[in-house]
Design a protein around this motif. Structure first.
Motif, PDB file in Angstrom:
ATOM      1  N   THR A   7       0.848  -1.191   0.000  1.00 51.91           N
ATOM      2  CA  THR A   7       0.000   0.000   0.000  1.00 51.91           C
ATOM      3  C   THR A   7       0.888   1.247   0.000  1.00 51.91           C
ATOM      4  O   THR A   7       2.115   1.151  -0.070  1.00 51.91           O
ATOM      5  CB  THR A   7      -0.906   0.026   1.240  1.00 51.91           C
ATOM      6  N   ASP A   8       0.253   2.410   0.129  1.00 46.96           N
ATOM      7  CA  ASP A   8       1.001   3.669   0.172  1.00 46.96           C
ATOM      8  C   ASP A   8       1.262   4.126   1.604  1.00 46.96           C
ATOM      9  O   ASP A   8       1.672   5.266   1.829  1.00 46.96           O
ATOM     10  CB  ASP A   8       0.254   4.767  -0.585  1.00 46.96           C
ATOM     11  N   ALA A   9       1.058   3.263   2.584  1.00 45.65           N
ATOM     12  CA  ALA A   9       1.214   3.646   3.990  1.00 45.65           C
ATOM     13  C   ALA A   9       2.629   4.129   4.302  1.00 45.65           C
ATOM     14  O   ALA A   9       2.824   5.071   5.072  1.00 45.65           O
ATOM     15  CB  ALA A   9       0.840   2.475   4.898  1.00 45.65           C
ATOM     16  N   LEU A  10       3.643   3.485   3.695  1.00 47.56           N
ATOM     17  CA  LEU A  10       5.038   3.847   3.957  1.00 47.56           C
ATOM     18  C   LEU A  10       5.566   4.938   3.025  1.00 47.56           C
ATOM     19  O   LEU A  10       6.708   5.368   3.180  1.00 47.56           O
ATOM     20  CB  LEU A  10       5.937   2.606   3.835  1.00 47.56           C
ATOM     21  N   LYS A  11       4.763   5.373   2.087  1.00 47.53           N
ATOM     22  CA  LYS A  11       5.236   6.314   1.068  1.00 47.53           C
ATOM     23  C   LYS A  11       5.871   7.577   1.655  1.00 47.53           C
ATOM     24  O   LYS A  11       6.986   7.948   1.257  1.00 47.53           O
ATOM     25  CB  LYS A  11       4.098   6.682   0.116  1.00 47.53           C
ATOM     26  N   PRO A  12       5.226   8.297   2.594  1.00 46.69           N
ATOM     27  CA  PRO A  12       5.849   9.514   3.143  1.00 46.69           C
ATOM     28  C   PRO A  12       7.205   9.253   3.782  1.00 46.69           C
ATOM     29  O   PRO A  12       8.153  10.014   3.586  1.00 46.69           O
ATOM     30  CB  PRO A  12       4.822   9.997   4.179  1.00 46.69           C
ATOM     31  N   THR A  13       7.296   8.153   4.541  1.00 44.74           N
ATOM     32  CA  THR A  13       8.557   7.815   5.208  1.00 44.74           C
ATOM     33  C   THR A  13       9.647   7.492   4.199  1.00 44.74           C
ATOM     34  O   THR A  13      10.783   7.979   4.303  1.00 44.74           O
ATOM     35  CB  THR A  13       8.362   6.621   6.156  1.00 44.74           C
ATOM     36  N   LEU A  14       9.308   6.683   3.210  1.00 49.35           N
ATOM     37  CA  LEU A  14      10.300   6.276   2.208  1.00 49.35           C
ATOM     38  C   LEU A  14      10.730   7.463   1.350  1.00 49.35           C
ATOM     39  O   LEU A  14      11.923   7.619   1.047  1.00 49.35           O
ATOM     40  CB  LEU A  14       9.726   5.163   1.333  1.00 49.35           C
ATOM     41  N   GLU A  15       9.800   8.307   0.971  1.00 45.52           N
ATOM     42  CA  GLU A  15      10.141   9.506   0.174  1.00 45.52           C
ATOM     43  C   GLU A  15      11.070  10.423   0.956  1.00 45.52           C
ATOM     44  O   GLU A  15      12.032  10.965   0.401  1.00 45.52           O
ATOM     45  CB  GLU A  15       8.867  10.263  -0.210  1.00 45.52           C
ATOM     46  N   ARG A  16      10.784  10.623   2.226  1.00 46.33           N
ATOM     47  CA  ARG A  16      11.607  11.489   3.068  1.00 46.33           C
ATOM     48  C   ARG A  16      13.034  10.976   3.175  1.00 46.33           C
ATOM     49  O   ARG A  16      13.987  11.755   3.252  1.00 46.33           O
ATOM     50  CB  ARG A  16      10.977  11.602   4.454  1.00 46.33           C
ATOM     51  N   LYS A  17      13.195   9.673   3.132  1.00 44.30           N
ATOM     52  CA  LYS A  17      14.513   9.069   3.239  1.00 44.30           C
ATOM     53  C   LYS A  17      15.185   8.891   1.875  1.00 44.30           C
ATOM     54  O   LYS A  17      16.293   8.373   1.783  1.00 44.30           O
ATOM     55  CB  LYS A  17      14.411   7.705   3.933  1.00 44.30           C
ATOM     56  N   GLY A  18      14.489   9.315   0.825  1.00 46.37           N
ATOM     57  CA  GLY A  18      15.060   9.178  -0.517  1.00 46.37           C
ATOM     58  C   GLY A  18      15.063   7.752  -1.014  1.00 46.37           C
ATOM     59  O   GLY A  18      15.965   7.340  -1.765  1.00 46.37           O
ATOM     60  N   ILE A  19      14.066   6.978  -0.625  1.00 38.10           N
ATOM     61  CA  ILE A  19      13.979   5.562  -0.983  1.00 38.10           C
ATOM     62  C   ILE A  19      12.756   5.339  -1.863  1.00 38.10           C
ATOM     63  O   ILE A  19      11.748   6.041  -1.752  1.00 38.10           O
ATOM     64  CB  ILE A  19      13.885   4.691   0.295  1.00 38.10           C
ATOM     65  N   SER A  20      12.855   4.373  -2.754  1.00 38.15           N
ATOM     66  CA  SER A  20      11.718   4.027  -3.609  1.00 38.15           C
ATOM     67  C   SER A  20      10.524   3.609  -2.751  1.00 38.15           C
ATOM     68  O   SER A  20      10.692   3.136  -1.627  1.00 38.15           O
ATOM     69  CB  SER A  20      12.100   2.882  -4.542  1.00 38.15           C
ATOM     70  N   TYR A  21       9.335   3.788  -3.289  1.00 35.64           N
ATOM     71  CA  TYR A  21       8.125   3.388  -2.569  1.00 35.64           C
ATOM     72  C   TYR A  21       7.270   2.519  -3.489  1.00 35.64           C
ATOM     73  O   TYR A  21       7.543   2.400  -4.687  1.00 35.64           O
ATOM     74  CB  TYR A  21       7.331   4.603  -2.084  1.00 35.64           C
ATOM     75  N   TYR A  22       6.241   1.904  -2.924  1.00 36.35           N
ATOM     76  CA  TYR A  22       5.379   1.021  -3.709  1.00 36.35           C
ATOM     77  C   TYR A  22       4.597   1.844  -4.735  1.00 36.35           C
ATOM     78  O   TYR A  22       3.890   2.794  -4.382  1.00 36.35           O
ATOM     79  CB  TYR A  22       4.423   0.267  -2.789  1.00 36.35           C
ATOM     80  N   LEU A  23       4.717   1.468  -5.988  1.00 40.92           N
ATOM     81  CA  LEU A  23       4.162   2.277  -7.076  1.00 40.92           C
ATOM     82  C   LEU A  23       2.741   1.877  -7.463  1.00 40.92           C
ATOM     83  O   LEU A  23       1.876   2.732  -7.630  1.00 40.92           O
ATOM     84  CB  LEU A  23       5.066   2.176  -8.310  1.00 40.92           C
ATOM     85  N   ASN A  24       2.512   0.576  -7.636  1.00 40.26           N
ATOM     86  CA  ASN A  24       1.249   0.122  -8.221  1.00 40.26           C
ATOM     87  C   ASN A  24       0.305  -0.499  -7.204  1.00 40.26           C
ATOM     88  O   ASN A  24      -0.391  -1.476  -7.488  1.00 40.26           O
ATOM     89  CB  ASN A  24       1.530  -0.850  -9.370  1.00 40.26           C
ATOM     90  N   TYR A  25       0.287   0.100  -6.010  1.00 45.14           N
ATOM     91  CA  TYR A  25      -0.613  -0.409  -4.968  1.00 45.14           C
ATOM     92  C   TYR A  25      -2.077  -0.268  -5.397  1.00 45.14           C
ATOM     93  O   TYR A  25      -2.896  -1.137  -5.118  1.00 45.14           O
ATOM     94  CB  TYR A  25      -0.374   0.323  -3.640  1.00 45.14           C
ATOM     95  N   GLN A  26      -2.398   0.800  -6.093  1.00 44.54           N
ATOM     96  CA  GLN A  26      -3.780   1.004  -6.524  1.00 44.54           C
ATOM     97  C   GLN A  26      -4.161  -0.018  -7.598  1.00 44.54           C
ATOM     98  O   GLN A  26      -5.218  -0.662  -7.533  1.00 44.54           O
ATOM     99  CB  GLN A  26      -3.954   2.427  -7.067  1.00 44.54           C
ATOM    100  N   GLY A  27      -3.279  -0.183  -8.590  1.00 52.55           N
ATOM    101  CA  GLY A  27      -3.557  -1.143  -9.664  1.00 52.55           C
ATOM    102  C   GLY A  27      -3.655  -2.560  -9.161  1.00 52.55           C
ATOM    103  O   GLY A  27      -4.546  -3.327  -9.593  1.00 52.55           O
ATOM    104  N   LEU A  28      -2.755  -2.922  -8.246  1.00 55.75           N
ATOM    105  CA  LEU A  28      -2.785  -4.291  -7.723  1.00 55.75           C
ATOM    106  C   LEU A  28      -4.037  -4.518  -6.894  1.00 55.75           C
ATOM    107  O   LEU A  28      -4.622  -5.612  -6.919  1.00 55.75           O
ATOM    108  CB  LEU A  28      -1.535  -4.554  -6.878  1.00 55.75           C
ATOM    109  N   ASN A  29      -4.462  -3.507  -6.180  1.00 59.82           N
ATOM    110  CA  ASN A  29      -5.677  -3.620  -5.374  1.00 59.82           C
ATOM    111  C   ASN A  29      -6.909  -3.818  -6.267  1.00 59.82           C
ATOM    112  O   ASN A  29      -7.775  -4.664  -5.986  1.00 59.82           O
ATOM    113  CB  ASN A  29      -5.847  -2.366  -4.516  1.00 59.82           C
TER     114      ASN A  29
END
Length: 512
Positions: free
Chosen positions: A322-344
């Motif tokens: 999901t996008d739950a970790l997106k803010p944390t990962l973006e802040r750290k300069g790390i890739s995040y889950y992209l297709n959580y919406q499509g997979l759902n």
């Protein structure tokens, strides 16, 4: 003894001719030379060498500048935003037609335009306007605007010096901004104001003394409605300062006051370009606004497709990708889950359509149907079974990303270390990237299978309406096993497949 005297005489003689090794003596000679030079200049009344004193005329010079420039100082004190000054200069330099063109490029205007034309035409029209706007700023125009800003900053530099702090050292009774009573300046120890003199020349000496100030004062009048200082008085101040600078009077005073004959002011010319960053900001705002509008339209389209396809069905089928970790990962300069919406959406489609509507259709048409060719039934069956398998694989994949799952626990463990440990950051990046690749593979392979089934269903829609079917010969017999006519069932299924492929097209993020 005579020999020693002769040697001492020769030593003194050579020292006087070629310099001695006595650094203090050299320094004193240099300071005397500087004092002599200052005493012959028109500013000899600034400083008294014998007592190392700054004299009242120097204080009077600063007072006259302070008195004249004080309204400008007050004006700049009310302007805390540096960008406002830049905007004032640029806005002053633009003709009315270019200003009107600029207004069409702001966020409000672009959003208003989006209500009048299709979103796919919006980017083209906005880009054309942006190009027309940018073309106005030729190299000559950019140079002109940047130079006007340099003049503006020169006025600010002269006005912003802390004259009051300096003058209070000459007269303790002086009051800030009060020019009703003339001050009574006393001579003071030169070391007492040497730092202020350094600050003054190291900032003020970089202003363009030879500038033509007419446009700047037109700008000030447009901005304030009146000139905070008359242009003639400003020119006199600039001329006075230029004369002092050329004479090096302040530099000589500082060298004498600090006993540092080698002092050289650190004057750095500042040539800041304001036009190019401004054009970049306009461009970025246009692109950002268009991107938001496109994403908003895309999101609205996605929501519409999802609503038509799933209605009120609960769509939160994926728990961990999901996008739950997106803010944390973006802040750290790390890739995040992209297709959580499509997979759902895919998981929801597999559960709500494939395992229900498609399964019922499969049981009737593929199992009970009498086909004239087996290739289509084989293709249909292979795709259908692959989709059922994918549903289970997605569940397994999502579980692995849980906090206690095989992949999730690694991410959870490594994530706190990523800010100080590059290898941990690389590992998390790799795990997330691999998860994205897996999710994308699920989506694309499923889409291929669904599209294949969709093509077959479409052909069946046409076939069951024919007097003499070519693909399935027992349509009438199959009607007994369905709650609705076979054509209606086929159309309904095809519509859901079409909506799903449209939905995925609107939300899936491609992976290179």
């Amino acid at each position: 003894m005579a020999k020693e005297s002769k040697g001492g005489f020769l030593s003194n003689l050579f020292s006087s001719l070629f310099g001695s090794g006595d650094a203090d003596a050299d320094k004193k000679r240099q300071l005397k030379s500087i004092a002599k030079r200052l005493s012959k200049s028109r500013f000899k009344n600034f400083y008294k060498f014998s007592g190392n004193e700054i004299l009242p005329p120097l204080g009077k010079t600063f007072y006259e500048i302070y008195k004249a420039i004080y309204p400008v100082q007050v004006m700049f004190n009310t302007i805390q935003n540096q960008n406002l000054l830049k905007h004032l200069v640029i806005d002053f330099a633009l003709p009315e037609d270019i200003k009107k063109l600029e207004e069409t490029l702001n966020e409000e205007s672009i959003k208003a335009l989006a209500k009048e034309i299709p979103i796919e035409n919006l980017s083209k029209q906005a880009t054309e306007r942006l190009s027309q706007f940018s073309d106005y700023f030729t190299l000559e125009k950019i140079t002109e605007i940047d130079y006007l800003y340099k003049q503006f900053m020169a006025l600010r530099t002269v006005a912003s010096f802390d004259y009051y702090f300096l003058l209070k050292k000459f007269d303790k009774t002086i009051r800030e901004g009060d020019f009703t009573n003339p001050p009574h300046f006393e001579k003071i120890n030169a070391e007492y104001v040497s730092n202020e003199l350094k600050d003054f020349i190291e900032s003020v000496w970089e202003i363009p003394f030879d500038a033509e100030w007419t446009n700047l004062f037109k700008l000030l009048k447009n901005f304030k409605g009146t000139e905070p200082i008359q242009i003639g008085l400003w020119r006199k101040i600039v001329a006075r300062l230029q004369t002092i600078r050329l004479s090096e009077a302040f530099e000589m005073v500082i060298r004498l006051a600090t006993s540092d004959p080698g002092y050289v002011p650190n004057v750095q010319s500042k040539n800041e370009s304001i036009v190019e960053p401004y054009l970049d900001s306009v461009k970025n705002e246009v692109e950002k606004t268009i991107r938001q509008l496109v994403e908003s339209a895309k999101s609205a389209k996605t929501n519409d497709f999802a609503s038509q396809l799933f209605g009120d069905v609960e769509l939160n089928q994926i728990r961990n990708y999901t996008d739950a970790l997106k803010p944390t990962l973006e802040r750290k300069g790390i890739s995040y889950y992209l297709n959580y919406q499509g997979l759902n959406y895919l998981k929801a489609f597999l559960i709500e359509v494939v395992k229900k509507d498609l399964r019922e259709y499969y049981d009737i048409v593929i199992i009970r149907g009498k086909w004239t060719t087996q290739s289509l039934t084989t293709s249909f069956s292979d795709c259908y079974n692959a989709l059922l398998g994918t549903s289970d694989s997605i569940t397994t994949f999502d579980n692995e990303l849980a906090e206690d799952g095989a992949i999730g626990i690694k991410i959870k463990t490594m994530l706190p270390k990523t800010e100080r440990d590059g290898s941990s950051k690389n590992i998390v990046n790799r795990l997330v990237t691999e998860a994205n690749e897996t999710a994308y593979t699920f989506i694309m392979e499923s889409l291929r299978n669904i599209v294949t089934i969709g093509k077959i269903v479409k052909s069946l829609v046409d076939d069951c309406a024919k007097q003499k079917p070519e693909l399935v010969s027992n349509w009438k017999e199959l009607e007994h096993f369905a709650d609705t006519p076979m054509k209606d069932m086929s159309v309904a299924l095809y519509k859901k497949i079409y909506l799903f492929t449209s939905l995925m097209k609107s939300c899936v993020v491609p992976i290179e």
